[in-house]
Motif scaffolding. Structure first.
Motif, PDB file in Angstrom:
ATOM      1  N   ASN A 146     -96.584  78.768  59.538  1.00 54.57           N
ATOM      2  CA  ASN A 146     -96.849  79.968  58.744  1.00 54.57           C
ATOM      3  C   ASN A 146     -95.596  80.822  58.561  1.00 54.57           C
ATOM      4  OD1 ASN A 146     -99.536  79.408  58.273  1.00 54.57           O
ATOM      5  ND2 ASN A 146    -100.301  80.695  59.926  1.00 54.57           N
ATOM      6  N   LEU A 147     -94.818  80.940  59.612  1.00 52.35           N
ATOM      7  CA  LEU A 147     -93.597  81.733  59.526  1.00 52.35           C
ATOM      8  C   LEU A 147     -92.611  81.124  58.532  1.00 52.35           C
ATOM      9  CD1 LEU A 147     -93.029  82.591  63.301  1.00 52.35           C
ATOM     10  CD2 LEU A 147     -93.767  84.154  61.484  1.00 52.35           C
ATOM     11  N   LEU A 148     -92.611  79.801  58.450  1.00 51.95           N
ATOM     12  CA  LEU A 148     -91.734  79.119  57.500  1.00 51.95           C
ATOM     13  C   LEU A 148     -92.264  79.185  56.072  1.00 51.95           C
ATOM     14  CD1 LEU A 148     -90.910  75.891  59.551  1.00 51.95           C
ATOM     15  CD2 LEU A 148     -89.254  77.650  58.897  1.00 51.95           C
ATOM     16  N   ALA A 149     -93.563  78.979  55.937  1.00 49.18           N
ATOM     17  CA  ALA A 149     -94.167  78.882  54.605  1.00 49.18           C
ATOM     18  C   ALA A 149     -94.429  80.227  53.940  1.00 49.18           C
ATOM     19  CB  ALA A 149     -95.470  78.088  54.688  1.00 49.18           C
ATOM     20  N   HIS A 150     -94.537  81.292  54.738  1.00 51.71           N
ATOM     21  CA  HIS A 150     -94.887  82.608  54.183  1.00 51.71           C
ATOM     22  C   HIS A 150     -93.899  83.678  54.657  1.00 51.71           C
ATOM     23  CE1 HIS A 150     -98.708  80.853  52.898  1.00 51.71           C
ATOM     24  NE2 HIS A 150     -98.820  80.342  54.115  1.00 51.71           N
ATOM     25  N   PRO A 151     -92.742  83.721  54.062  1.00 50.25           N
ATOM     26  CA  PRO A 151     -91.717  84.689  54.476  1.00 50.25           C
ATOM     27  C   PRO A 151     -92.127  86.146  54.286  1.00 50.25           C
ATOM     28  CG  PRO A 151     -91.119  83.633  52.410  1.00 50.25           C
ATOM     29  CD  PRO A 151     -92.278  82.863  52.964  1.00 50.25           C
ATOM     30  N   ASP A 152     -93.173  86.378  53.496  1.00 52.68           N
ATOM     31  CA  ASP A 152     -93.641  87.744  53.269  1.00 52.68           C
ATOM     32  C   ASP A 152     -94.706  88.170  54.284  1.00 52.68           C
ATOM     33  OD1 ASP A 152     -95.235  85.736  52.051  1.00 52.68           O
ATOM     34  OD2 ASP A 152     -96.293  87.266  50.880  1.00 52.68           O
ATOM     35  N   TRP A 153     -95.165  87.265  55.128  1.00 52.70           N
ATOM     36  CA  TRP A 153     -96.194  87.588  56.108  1.00 52.70           C
ATOM     37  C   TRP A 153     -95.581  88.253  57.336  1.00 52.70           C
ATOM     38  CZ3 TRP A 153    -100.267  83.112  56.876  1.00 52.70           C
ATOM     39  CH2 TRP A 153    -100.975  82.938  55.668  1.00 52.70           C
ATOM     40  N   SER A 154     -96.325  89.168  57.939  1.00 58.46           N
ATOM     41  CA  SER A 154     -95.925  89.724  59.224  1.00 58.46           C
ATOM     42  C   SER A 154     -96.245  88.682  60.299  1.00 58.46           C
ATOM     43  CB  SER A 154     -96.699  91.013  59.511  1.00 58.46           C
ATOM     44  OG  SER A 154     -98.082  90.725  59.715  1.00 58.46           O
TER      45      SER A 154
ATOM     46  N   MET B 120    -103.082  89.726  69.203  1.00 56.91           N
ATOM     47  CA  MET B 120    -102.248  89.395  68.044  1.00 56.91           C
ATOM     48  C   MET B 120    -101.777  90.625  67.287  1.00 56.91           C
ATOM     49  SD  MET B 120    -103.922  85.825  66.632  1.00 56.91           S
ATOM     50  CE  MET B 120    -105.617  86.374  66.717  1.00 56.91           C
ATOM     51  N   LYS B 121    -102.480  91.718  67.448  1.00 53.17           N
ATOM     52  CA  LYS B 121    -102.060  92.971  66.810  1.00 53.17           C
ATOM     53  C   LYS B 121    -100.820  93.545  67.481  1.00 53.17           C
ATOM     54  CE  LYS B 121    -106.655  94.274  65.112  1.00 53.17           C
ATOM     55  NZ  LYS B 121    -107.761  95.262  65.172  1.00 53.17           N
ATOM     56  N   LEU B 122    -100.485  93.010  68.655  1.00 61.47           N
ATOM     57  CA  LEU B 122     -99.315  93.470  69.393  1.00 61.47           C
ATOM     58  C   LEU B 122     -98.082  92.624  69.087  1.00 61.47           C
ATOM     59  CD1 LEU B 122    -101.043  94.006  72.861  1.00 61.47           C
ATOM     60  CD2 LEU B 122    -100.571  95.735  71.108  1.00 61.47           C
ATOM     61  N   ALA B 123     -98.187  91.749  68.098  1.00 57.42           N
ATOM     62  CA  ALA B 123     -97.070  90.874  67.728  1.00 57.42           C
ATOM     63  C   ALA B 123     -95.864  91.709  67.285  1.00 57.42           C
ATOM     64  CB  ALA B 123     -97.494  89.924  66.611  1.00 57.42           C
ATOM     65  N   PRO B 124     -94.663  91.222  67.566  1.00 50.63           N
ATOM     66  CA  PRO B 124     -93.455  91.979  67.214  1.00 50.63           C
ATOM     67  C   PRO B 124     -93.192  92.013  65.713  1.00 50.63           C
ATOM     68  CG  PRO B 124     -92.867  89.807  67.992  1.00 50.63           C
ATOM     69  CD  PRO B 124     -94.348  89.949  68.227  1.00 50.63           C
ATOM     70  N   ASP B 125     -92.318  92.902  65.312  1.00 50.77           N
ATOM     71  CA  ASP B 125     -91.865  92.971  63.923  1.00 50.77           C
ATOM     72  C   ASP B 125     -91.204  91.645  63.549  1.00 50.77           C
ATOM     73  OD1 ASP B 125     -90.898  94.596  61.450  1.00 50.77           O
ATOM     74  OD2 ASP B 125     -89.058  93.720  62.288  1.00 50.77           O
ATOM     75  N   ARG B 126     -91.517  91.155  62.380  1.00 47.92           N
ATOM     76  CA  ARG B 126     -91.011  89.835  61.976  1.00 47.92           C
ATOM     77  C   ARG B 126     -89.484  89.777  61.973  1.00 47.92           C
ATOM     78  NH1 ARG B 126     -92.926  85.487  58.258  1.00 47.92           N
ATOM     79  NH2 ARG B 126     -91.064  84.316  57.711  1.00 47.92           N
ATOM     80  N   LYS B 127     -88.853  90.772  61.382  1.00 47.00           N
ATOM     81  CA  LYS B 127     -87.397  90.762  61.280  1.00 47.00           C
ATOM     82  C   LYS B 127     -86.751  90.740  62.653  1.00 47.00           C
ATOM     83  CE  LYS B 127     -83.483  93.263  59.267  1.00 47.00           C
ATOM     84  NZ  LYS B 127     -83.056  94.454  58.491  1.00 47.00           N
TER      85      LYS B 127
END
Length: 226
Positions: free
Chosen positions: A113-121, A150-157
């Motif tokens: 998902n992180l690879l396929a959806h760069p706009d996703w958090s 999962m709501k505690l996931a870090p900022d993507r960047k």
């Protein structure tokens, strides 16, 4: 070329199969453990998954270490438990392999998902991966716990910056998502085959034994893979 956080797991995958193509216990478990440092970068969001992976790898390692020769092949544990009718126990190695494989399915889907959806958090990527893999096996309490975590996931960047300290991490992440799933799928197929075989043998008066038939089916499967 300098390695990435995925390099140890990718290198470990080269040793998962024996020369005959059978799944080896220690190399498979090592790959599952080697991805834990990457999971750590997700922080609290992955605490439950990390706990499950750690618990199941420890259970399987303990069994393997009790007799490394006997349990050199991963599925020997499962075959033995089916013969002893203990495979369905919550603390069985069969159950451990099943849940470890499901957890790794989730991890692979998350990276995909992180690879396929760069706009996703990261939260979006985790939620979607959970819905496609683990959710259907969890009860309400477990599902609610995962949803909150999962709501505690870090900022993507920030997350990508942390894991991209060296090497081409995106290329290695993609390689991981392509290389590891076949091993996980083989686990699922073998476990389903055992259940199917056991049911079939119950209905056959002249059945030669569950494990004899399973061995035959496994050899057919390995031949198809070669």
């Amino acid at each position: 070329m300098e390695g990435t956080v995925f390099t140890p797991s990718l290198e470990g995958m080269q040793h998962i199969r024996s020369p005959q193509g059978e799944m080896l216990t220690k190399p498979f478990l090592d790959v599952c453990k080697l991805i834990l440092p990457v999971i750590d970068k997700f922080g609290t969001a992955m605490a439950l998954v990390k706990r499950d992976i750690g618990r199941n790898t420890s259970r399987l390692e303990k069994k393997y270490q009790s007799d490394p020769f006997r349990y050199n092949f991963l599925y020997n544990m499962v075959k033995e438990e089916y013969e002893c009718k203990s495979a369905k126990g919550s603390t069985s190695c069969t159950n451990g392999i099943l849940w470890l494989t499901r957890a790794m399915d989730f991890i692979v889907e998350l990276f995909h998902n992180l690879l396929a959806h760069p706009d996703w958090s990261v939260t979006d990527a985790c939620t979607d991966a959970y819905g496609k893999t683990l959710r259907k096996f969890h009860g309400w309490i477990a599902s609610s716990s995962f949803t909150v975590a999962m709501k505690l996931a870090p900022d993507r960047k920030k997350f990508m910056e942390v894991i991209t300290c060296k090497g081409d991490v995106r290329a290695d992440m993609e390689k991981f998502c392509l290389t590891f799933p076949p091993y996980l799928e083989e686990n699922h197929k073998f476990l389903k085959l055992l259940v199917k075989t056991r049911r079939a043998c119950r209905n056959e008066a002249n059945c030669l034994g569950v494990m004899g038939f399973v061995r035959h089916q496994q050899l057919v499967f390995l031949k198809e893979q070669s």
